[in-house]
Structure formats: structure tokens, C-alpha cells
Design a protein around this motif. Structure first.
Motif, PDB file in Angstrom:
ATOM      1  N   LEU A  68       0.829  -1.209   0.000  1.00 60.69           N
ATOM      2  CA  LEU A  68       0.000   0.000   0.000  1.00 60.69           C
ATOM      3  C   LEU A  68       0.861   1.256   0.000  1.00 60.69           C
ATOM      4  O   LEU A  68       0.367   2.362   0.225  1.00 60.69           O
ATOM      5  CB  LEU A  68      -0.911   0.003   1.236  1.00 60.69           C
ATOM      6  N   GLN A  98      -3.665   7.278   9.276  1.00 65.85           N
ATOM      7  CA  GLN A  98      -4.862   6.596   9.770  1.00 65.85           C
ATOM      8  C   GLN A  98      -6.101   7.484   9.738  1.00 65.85           C
ATOM      9  O   GLN A  98      -7.193   7.006   9.454  1.00 65.85           O
ATOM     10  CB  GLN A  98      -4.644   6.105  11.201  1.00 65.85           C
ATOM     11  N   MET A 157      -7.874   7.369   6.427  1.00 65.05           N
ATOM     12  CA  MET A 157      -8.279   6.048   5.931  1.00 65.05           C
ATOM     13  C   MET A 157      -9.626   5.645   6.531  1.00 65.05           C
ATOM     14  O   MET A 157     -10.000   6.127   7.600  1.00 65.05           O
ATOM     15  CB  MET A 157      -7.217   5.001   6.305  1.00 65.05           C
ATOM     16  N   ARG A 158     -10.334   4.769   5.817  1.00 68.87           N
ATOM     17  CA  ARG A 158     -11.581   4.225   6.363  1.00 68.87           C
ATOM     18  C   ARG A 158     -11.285   3.470   7.653  1.00 68.87           C
ATOM     19  O   ARG A 158     -10.296   2.740   7.759  1.00 68.87           O
ATOM     20  CB  ARG A 158     -12.227   3.269   5.363  1.00 68.87           C
ATOM     21  N   GLU A 159     -12.160   3.616   8.617  1.00 73.00           N
ATOM     22  CA  GLU A 159     -11.979   2.984   9.927  1.00 73.00           C
ATOM     23  C   GLU A 159     -11.875   1.463   9.796  1.00 73.00           C
ATOM     24  O   GLU A 159     -11.061   0.823  10.466  1.00 73.00           O
ATOM     25  CB  GLU A 159     -13.134   3.356  10.857  1.00 73.00           C
ATOM     26  N   SER A 160     -12.688   0.883   8.921  1.00 72.72           N
ATOM     27  CA  SER A 160     -12.667  -0.576   8.744  1.00 72.72           C
ATOM     28  C   SER A 160     -11.320  -1.047   8.172  1.00 72.72           C
ATOM     29  O   SER A 160     -10.818  -2.110   8.540  1.00 72.72           O
ATOM     30  CB  SER A 160     -13.815  -1.022   7.843  1.00 72.72           C
ATOM     31  N   ARG A 161     -10.732  -0.242   7.281  1.00 70.86           N
ATOM     32  CA  ARG A 161      -9.434  -0.598   6.693  1.00 70.86           C
ATOM     33  C   ARG A 161      -8.320  -0.496   7.739  1.00 70.86           C
ATOM     34  O   ARG A 161      -7.442  -1.347   7.811  1.00 70.86           O
ATOM     35  CB  ARG A 161      -9.133   0.306   5.493  1.00 70.86           C
ATOM     36  N   VAL A 162      -8.391   0.544   8.560  1.00 71.14           N
ATOM     37  CA  VAL A 162      -7.406   0.716   9.630  1.00 71.14           C
ATOM     38  C   VAL A 162      -7.489  -0.465  10.593  1.00 71.14           C
ATOM     39  O   VAL A 162      -6.470  -1.052  10.968  1.00 71.14           O
ATOM     40  CB  VAL A 162      -7.621   2.056  10.375  1.00 71.14           C
ATOM     41  N   LYS A 163      -8.706  -0.833  10.964  1.00 72.94           N
ATOM     42  CA  LYS A 163      -8.907  -1.955  11.884  1.00 72.94           C
ATOM     43  C   LYS A 163      -8.372  -3.251  11.281  1.00 72.94           C
ATOM     44  O   LYS A 163      -7.706  -4.036  11.963  1.00 72.94           O
ATOM     45  CB  LYS A 163     -10.392  -2.090  12.223  1.00 72.94           C
ATOM     46  N   GLN A 164      -8.657  -3.476  10.004  1.00 69.17           N
ATOM     47  CA  GLN A 164      -8.188  -4.676   9.323  1.00 69.17           C
ATOM     48  C   GLN A 164      -6.658  -4.744   9.318  1.00 69.17           C
ATOM     49  O   GLN A 164      -6.061  -5.775   9.637  1.00 69.17           O
ATOM     50  CB  GLN A 164      -8.716  -4.723   7.890  1.00 69.17           C
ATOM     51  N   LEU A 165      -6.022  -3.645   8.966  1.00 66.62           N
ATOM     52  CA  LEU A 165      -4.562  -3.604   8.925  1.00 66.62           C
ATOM     53  C   LEU A 165      -3.957  -3.789  10.319  1.00 66.62           C
ATOM     54  O   LEU A 165      -2.965  -4.506  10.486  1.00 66.62           O
ATOM     55  CB  LEU A 165      -4.067  -2.300   8.298  1.00 66.62           C
ATOM     56  N   GLN A 208      -4.131  -7.430  11.167  1.00 67.38           N
ATOM     57  CA  GLN A 208      -3.139  -8.189  10.408  1.00 67.38           C
ATOM     58  C   GLN A 208      -1.736  -7.998  10.996  1.00 67.38           C
ATOM     59  O   GLN A 208      -0.986  -8.964  11.145  1.00 67.38           O
ATOM     60  CB  GLN A 208      -3.156  -7.772   8.932  1.00 67.38           C
TER      61      GLN A 208
END
Length: 186
Positions: free
Chosen positions: A125, A136, A139-147, A150
Motif C-alpha cells: 500500500l 490513519q 483512511m476508512r476505519e474498517s481498513r485501519v482496523k483490518q490492517l 493483520q
């Protein structure tokens, strides 16, 4: 008749070659009043889905410093990199306490694990850990949470025993994901 049906469908043995197994044990013992460490590992190295296996000329044990050893189960490439960096740090500092060696190995393990996770999840990315923290908010909250999940859940498939005898006696430490040190002096 019921037992005949079950017997016909049951496998008489399991194909254990599908499961990676490493022998990696150590023990503190005493001989003529002097404590020492006995360590044992196998030599088999496996790659990928266990379809590639070979036995190198060297066991999965490395001399650390002052007669201490590291025995490992898992990825030889990761261990070689971590133990090499940890050895340099311990050697430069001149520490001989086995606890200190285990702590340095664990710190190096954590740094290596973090760098691997960064490379796998953020680099595609065009991010690193610093830029990820800075960006952060955009960025979308869901993407931040996903990353974040991970990065936090990334595992090195590596468990290491750091063992040796120092001024306070024999010591066994296990270092495992995510760089946790567990004392097993007994």
C-alpha cells in the motif's frame, strides 16, 4: 455389523508426513556437582507444504556466547537472521547472563516480526509503520482496523530455546511468537 462398517471406513494409520515435526529439547542436569545443559534437535528441514525436505550437515542448534546455545523449531532463515543480530548485540555488550541473552533474542525477534508484517501488509500500500500511523485519520476505519489486526496477528513460525549456565546456574528460556520469553528453569 456396525463395527464392520466403522472398521472399513477407518484408516489404520495416519500419514504423519503431512505434519511438520521438530525435535527440539533441552534440560538442565548436573555431572560431578557441575550444572550443564543437554540439548537435542533433529536435522530435518522442511519447506512449503512439506513436499521438500532435506537434512543439512548442521543441526538446528547454534552456539551463542560463553557456551550458551540456541535450539530452534521453525523457519531456519528467520532464526539465522534473528540469532545473528542478537549474537552481535550480546557480544558487543559483553553480557554473560542467560536471561539477558534470551531478552536480547526476544527483542530481535519482535523487531524482525514487526518488519516482516510491515513488508507483507503495508508495503503493497506504499506505507510503512510510521506513515500508516500518520495516515490513519484519512483512511476508512474498517481498513485501519483490518490492517491493525493483520499487523498484530502476524506470526513467525519459530520457537527458540536459549539455554546455558552462568554465574547463577543453569537456565532454559523459550522465546515464541510474538517475542515472548518464558523461563523454564524448573
Amino acid at each position: 455389523q456396525d463395527w464392520q462398517k466403522r472398521t472399513k471406513s477407518a484408516k489404520p494409520w495416519t500419514d504423519w508426513s503431512r505434519y511438520p515435526v521438530t525435535v527440539c529439547i533441552a534440560a538442565i542436569c548436573s555431572h560431578q556437582g557441575q550444572e550443564m545443559i543437554v540439548g537435542v534437535t533433529d536435522c530435518m528441514l522442511t519447506a512449503g507444504d512439506n513436499s521438500f525436505q532435506f537434512e543439512p550437515f548442521r543441526a538446528k542448534a547454534y552456539a551463542f556466547v560463553n557456551g550458551s546455545i540456541s535450539l530452534f523449531a521453525g523457519d531456519i532463515t528467520d532464526h539465522t537472521r534473528i540469532v545473528g543480530d542478537a549474537f552481535i548485540t550480546v557480544d558487543i555488550a559483553g553480557h554473560t547472563a542467560i536471561q539477558h541473552m534470551a531478552d536480547v533474542y526476544a527483542e530481535t525477534y519482535q523487531e524482525f516480526r514487526s518488519k516482516c508484517a510491515e513488508t507483507i501488509f503495508l508495503k503493497p500500500l506504499k506505507l510503512n509503520l510510521k506513515s500508516f500511523v500518520q495516515q490513519q485519520k484519512t483512511m476508512r476505519e474498517s481498513r485501519v482496523k483490518q490492517l491493525m489486526e493483520q499487523l498484530q496477528n502476524y506470526r513467525l513460525e519459530l520457537v527458540t530455546i536459549i539455554a546455558g549456565v552462568d554465574g547463577s546456574g543453569g537456565h532454559l528460556f523459550i522465546v515464541e511468537n510474538p517475542g515472548l520469553v518464558i523461563c523454564r528453569d524448573g
